[in-house]
Design a protein around this motif. Structure first.
Motif: not given
Lengths: 568, 568
Positions: A443, A522-523, A526-527, A530-531, B192, B196, B522, B527, B531
């Motif tokens: 992240n 998020e980067t 991480s996307k 995670a996604r 989340t 977050d 994001e 998220k 995610r």
């Protein structure tokens, strides 16, 4: 909760009588890649040996790959970092005519267990991220020279490069045919890099990702899928010219020679793995792997020359390589391990002395690469789908870099006070500059910054304790550990936690940990994990892909797949 | 590709002989919620009618909910926005003693189709996001007053509030017991928001999310799970005091009266739905739904008084409400629809006149709420798991707000030139300020900013065309549409695209679209949908949850679940 007798369908047999997937290799043993270095330009030629599959039952046709092929690529990237410090650009190309790479092998995927597929994709993703890290943090730019079809994982490999060149021969294309052909998603970051790195317009991306035959020529450039198309007659000379241009722009200024990454000292037994500095013990009945790390036995070297003489035996580097191998072995060979327990033994002051040596020499290329290597290994820990716990016990040495392990863990337990009948020094933590910068997570934040997202004052308070010896009570006050049982409670508390943890559904733990470990920004990285990975895991599990009438099962049979048409 | 004869297992029967899930309701018809307004404080009391389940086969015990309960909550939030502009704070509480809310009903989940479960969670997520939007963008702060157990979706409802109060009675807890109890993840943003929004430390979050009985009292505050605990004897008076405090801080300055959200004019036929301004036509053989929107038939009102007199019949509001209902009807009642085709008919200049009216009066509370409503409806479109395509044909009116539909679509086709034998005006697009600010997507960017992520100059070029009539050729140059076939190619090109699209695996399209629609940054919202939802969909599909020996199937039977222990 009880275990199903049906739960352990055997994994597909490995080829050549192997009993485990081995992540250690060396250029002299490569079957699929050739690494050539010429001055500041390295060329990585993919020339997959069809008969060199990791498992039985498929041929690696058309430069398609399996995990074994990617293990060699990952190894080659490490060699560029450590053995060839003078390299400033790496050219990725194919050794086969008219085909760049057909992506991951479909027959391998169709026959692999879900657990292997998911962990295979994770490793290949880490390797692609490693290509980008090589450019961003080591100054080795990458050029992908596509001389034929680059499909699926083949194009995803190209997407990891800084510059993509496609031959303009009227037939060579880039493609992500997974959806139209196989009813799955690209497994190695394709959609994320198309959308977020290449910033392809979303309707163009939609067309591209649903067009089995791919895109070629000028449209590939206009849609930002490649950086340039080059006529076949000028391809080699243009690739060479680009390599020189990128090399000239590189900020890598190291000179050779590098160090040699020799084979790890490693012994497998029925109940574990013994390395020089790392021991892995499997408690198979309890489904727990304990990874114990040993601190340094000698002070740091006195000079850079002494460091270079030690090479891969320099304590921080040897430890990182062994830890990386230990984690990968658990991920791909030990699916039944529910939790990894980190322990350490050694003198925290010695660990801190090594941190000081690294800090004092941080501008030296090798020290820079060692820090970067630890960064990647720690990310590998973060991304490992097993429950992670660190036990900070008397006699342990969780200081500096090693103190990242409790922060990478889902929970940590720190022993309060002394253990009866034990003369080991009490459990301590020592923070150093290593905990506040060089090891960002996926992240983009450090583990402590992620931990203290709620209140930056907590991060500042931890920072103020740098270089101090922190005992359990103080660690609890600072919020650095989860629980601090004393001698009376320690054994029971740890045992009850681990028993409970291993009773939970493995899938839901994977989802829980994926969602709780990466708070904050998020980067692209991480996307991807995670996604994209979550969607892909889901799709890979659905009958439309893997059912008897699904696309993966029917691929190549001449029969069309039959879909449950309900959109969810 | 052919369709499986087994593909259409019937959905669980709806209660009371209903044949479709209806998203329209009104306070007088609520069975589960009571909405009371007293000056600037609204109280939303959850008092679920056990026998009022949407489907047959379960009772809604302990204030557990199903989609029917949430439809009433979503309706109540709209009433607060439009009918009670003087409200500045909303208190969420339970009408039952010693229980706040047990979350979504497990028997409902265990018996629902995967498609229903996923779309149920999506709607509840949108409603929770709507609670946060109500606070952030309408100035109605929310307080959740927890007078008993708040478990799973019950605590997730609380997490959507600005301020969480928990009674300190020695037994009332907040909990996310999904993982230990049911082997799934919380379905409504729990992880989340814990990570977050509440920024709970990750090891605390790990303990909380694996502790079936939840957390109570001081620890719940220390771990940031709630904002305060209050003794039972002082609970009501403290809640009232907090409501006054939050009301005093609100920046909502509208005065009553509001407008009435009357029932929609709506007729269902075998092949579609007819509203006043929207028509939905199902081509069931082709699995396509066409949503046609009609432009205004009269110029905008001359004044705010005239607007207030029109109320819910004001063209932009009526259209938004009908479009929202049409989308939800497809999502939950028409799982077999693979693609939604948007069309429009009307005078683009009239649409632009309405945009000017809205812009000129943007500080009026009702105009503000109408823009916000469109923002949420357009997000609902973005998040709809069906392929989206806009056909911009002669005689259409894709201008301003309506021009967001092609930008929300996976692809758009714009008719180049005239259609033979057709005297409709040529296809045009008109951009207005509405396309450059008021309608951000879940990623926080406008659709055009997301579209032109690669080059801000493209966004600036589009912005420079505001208020101009853009024909197909110019729209193609500006990158506003995907393809511009002419009269010769139009029918074939659109038909071939739709045939191909509907032949693909629905699951992989869901994953593709989830990954390509939201490039760029994001947010907590993205998220949740990208995610958390993906992981949850995956887990909900796995045998460890839904298999014969899985946790959801065995819940309440006294038998423990049996897990495949492999971690993936």
């Amino acid at each position: 909760m009880s275990q199903s007798p049906h739960a352990h369908a055997p994994e597909r047999p490995l080829a050549n009588g192997q009993t485990r997937i081995d992540f250690q290799t060396a250029p002299s043993r490569y079957r699929h890649w050739k690494l050539a270095v010429d001055g500041d330009v390295a060329t990585l030629v993919m020339d997959v040996d069809e008969r060199g599959g990791l498992f039985e039952g498929y041929d690696l046709k058309l430069n398609s790959y399996d995990l074994g092929v990617d293990i060699e690529l990952a190894d080659a990237l490490e060699r560029l970092r450590f053995e060839h410090p003078q390299v400033r650009v790496a050219v990725l190309r194919s050794g086969k005519p008219r085909v760049f790479c057909a992506g991951s092998n479909i027959r391998m995927l169709a026959g692999a267990s879900h657990a292997h597929k998911v962990n295979f994709c994770k490793f290949t993703n880490e390797t692609r991220n490693g290509i980008e890290d090589l450019s961003e943090n080591s100054g080795v730019a990458t050029i992908c020279a596509i001389n034929g079809a680059a499909a699926g994982g083949g194009y995803e490999l190209a997407l990891a490069a800084d510059h993509i060149m496609l031959v303009d021969d009227g037939s060579s294309t880039v493609a992500l045919p997974e959806l139209p052909l196989l009813a799955v998603l690209p497994g190695t970051g394709g959609h994320t890099r198309v959308a977020d790195k290449r910033k392809v317009r979303r309707d163009h991306a939609d067309v591209f990702c649903t067009t089995e035959e791919g895109i070629k020529g000028k449209r590939a450039v206009e849609w930002r899928l490649v950086d340039e198309v080059v006529p076949g007659s000028k391809f080699d000379q243009t690739v060479a010219a680009r390599a020189k241009e990128f090399a000239a722009k590189s900020r890598r200024d190291a000179q050779g020679p590098g160090i040699t990454l020799g084979p790890l000292t490693r012994g497998f037994t029925a109940s574990g793995v013994d390395y020089s500095l790392v021991s892995v013990a499997f408690d198979r009945a309890s489904r727990i792997a304990t990874i114990a790390l040993r601190g340094p036995e000698a002070p740091p070297p006195a000079s850079i020359d002494a460091l270079m003489a030690l090479g891969a035996e320099f304590w921080p580097l040897e430890l990182a390589r062994e830890l990386d191998d230990a984690i990968l072995n658990i991920r791909l060979n030990e699916f039944d391990v529910a939790a990894i327990v980190f322990k350490s033994a050694g003198d925290p002051a010695e660990v801190v002395a090594y941190e000081h040596f690294l800090d004092a020499n941080k501008d030296h290329w090798l020290v820079h690469e060692i820090r970067n290597y630890w960064k990647r290994v720690l990310k590998r820990v973060d991304l490992t789908s097993r429950s992670l716990v660190t036990l900070i016990e008397p006699g342990s040495c969780f200081a500096g870099t090693l103190a990242e392990l409790p922060f990478a863990s889902d929970r940590s337990y720190m022993f309060l006070g002394a253990r009866e009948g034990d003369n080991k020094p009490p459990a301590t933590l020592i923070l150093t500059d290593a905990n506040f910068g060089p090891y960002p997570m996926s992240n983009g934040l450090t583990r402590l910054a992620s931990r203290f997202l709620a209140d930056p004052a907590d991060l500042a308070a931890a920072q103020a304790e740098r270089e101090k010896t922190i005992d359990a009570a103080r660690a609890q006050e600072l919020g650095l550990v989860t629980f601090t049982p004393d001698d009376i409670d320690w054994d029971d508390e740890v045992r009850v936690f681990l028993e409970e943890r291993t009773s939970f559904s493995p899938d839901s733990l994977t989802g829980l940990e994926a969602n709780l470990r990466f708070a904050g920004p998020e980067t692209m990285e991480s996307k991807i994990f995670a996604r994209l990975s979550a969607w892909q895991n889901w799709i890979f599990q659905r009958p439309n892909a893997i059912g008897e009438e699904g696309a993966l099962k029917r691929y190549g049979t001449g029969q069309k797949p039959v879909f449950d048409t309900r959109r969810v």
